[in-house]
Design a protein around this motif. Structure first.
Motif, PDB file in Angstrom:
ATOM      1  N   GLU A  29       0.825  -1.209   0.000  1.00 36.32           N
ATOM      2  CA  GLU A  29       0.000   0.000   0.000  1.00 36.32           C
ATOM      3  C   GLU A  29       0.859   1.258   0.000  1.00 36.32           C
ATOM      4  OE1 GLU A  29      -4.212  -1.018   1.918  1.00 36.32           O
ATOM      5  OE2 GLU A  29      -2.559  -1.289   3.338  1.00 36.32           O
ATOM      6  N   TYR A  33       0.605   4.317  -2.621  1.00 34.54           N
ATOM      7  CA  TYR A  33       0.225   5.669  -2.211  1.00 34.54           C
ATOM      8  C   TYR A  33       1.383   6.660  -2.291  1.00 34.54           C
ATOM      9  CZ  TYR A  33      -4.285   3.853  -0.760  1.00 34.54           C
ATOM     10  OH  TYR A  33      -5.538   3.290  -0.765  1.00 34.54           O
ATOM     11  N   LYS A  58      -7.654   4.260   2.433  1.00 30.59           N
ATOM     12  CA  LYS A  58      -7.662   5.236   1.333  1.00 30.59           C
ATOM     13  C   LYS A  58      -8.272   6.559   1.786  1.00 30.59           C
ATOM     14  CE  LYS A  58      -9.503   5.836  -3.401  1.00 30.59           C
ATOM     15  NZ  LYS A  58     -10.612   6.779  -3.147  1.00 30.59           N
ATOM     16  N   ILE A  61      -5.844   8.480   4.029  1.00 31.68           N
ATOM     17  CA  ILE A  61      -4.724   9.028   3.264  1.00 31.68           C
ATOM     18  C   ILE A  61      -5.193  10.231   2.439  1.00 31.68           C
ATOM     19  CG2 ILE A  61      -3.160   8.544   1.328  1.00 31.68           C
ATOM     20  CD1 ILE A  61      -2.793   5.753   2.533  1.00 31.68           C
TER      21      ILE A  61
END
Length: 232
Positions: A29, A33, A58, A61
């Motif tokens: 991840e 990201y 998600k 973030i």
């Protein structure tokens, strides 16, 4: 004081408890990201997000970055995590041996998808030791992820035990919160590779009654919990 209740069910989380997979998921991840400017160390990422589902990660973030990310990142993350966990993640040391020492019924409650659970656990020889009682939050539509208590409530109903007759083993704050909300007894676990300074304290603060960092300590905790109601 309430009457003591024997422990009749042991509920295991999977990632970070039976499978040492949280760092792998965090690496995947974070790689995805970071392309959008999100910065973190792998262990810091795991400490913050372990136990959360992909959508919640998600969303958090996006809050940090201040803008929305394309939906495709969810599919990319899931596919890459599934591939690596199913092929690479090792079993947590002692997870197989401790099952030989438990007389209670056992099951798994996990946020992970059913196919990942089956393949990863089968590869290390654990799936057959739990099936058919391998419960995924993604078995429902829509999924009901921890920290909601629904998965634990479904499990204790399936086994026809009261909540205080079940011990949950969790490595994440979110899993502990869900188990506590369901009324279960909760043990924190810090024996996987993603553990961090302050991990045990964070799990206690979330509601764990005690914390272990070796899986072989679990049978003694189960016996102790049958003699202690958790009240002080």
């Amino acid at each position: 004081m309430d009457m003591l209740m024997a422990i009749d069910l042991v509920i295991f989380d999977c990632d970070g408890v039976l499978m040492d997979s949280e760092l792998i998921a965090s690496e995947v991840e974070l790689e995805i990201y970071s392309e959008f400017g999100f910065q973190s160390e792998t262990k810091e990422f795991a400490a913050r997000f372990a136990g959360l589902n992909s959508e919640d990660i998600k969303a958090r973030i996006e809050e940090d970055l201040g803008y929305s990310l394309p939906d495709r990142v969810l599919g990319e993350a899931r596919n890459k995590i599934n591939e690596r966990v199913m092929s690479e993640a090792p079993m947590v040391e002692g997870a197989d041996l401790v099952l030989d020492q438990l007389d209670q019924a056992r099951c798994i409650c996990s946020n992970s998808p059913p196919e990942r659970l089956k393949h990863a656990l089968t590869r290390v020889g654990l799936y057959d030791r739990f099936r058919p009682y391998v419960f995924s939050a993604q078995d429902t539509d829509p999924p009901i992820f921890k920290p909601k208590p629904d998965l634990f409530l479904k499990t204790i109903e399936t086994f026809e035990v009261s909540a205080n007759q079940a011990i949950v083993i969790e490595d994440s704050i979110h899993g502990i919160q869900g188990a506590k909300a369901a009324g279960c007894r909760v043990v924190g676990f810090t024996g996987a590779s993603h553990t961090y300074t302050g991990h045990a304290d964070a799990l206690i603060d979330a509601g764990a009654e005690t914390v272990i960092n070796r899986m072989q300590d679990l049978p003694g905790i189960v016996r102790a919990f049958s003699e202690w109601d958790g009240l002080v």
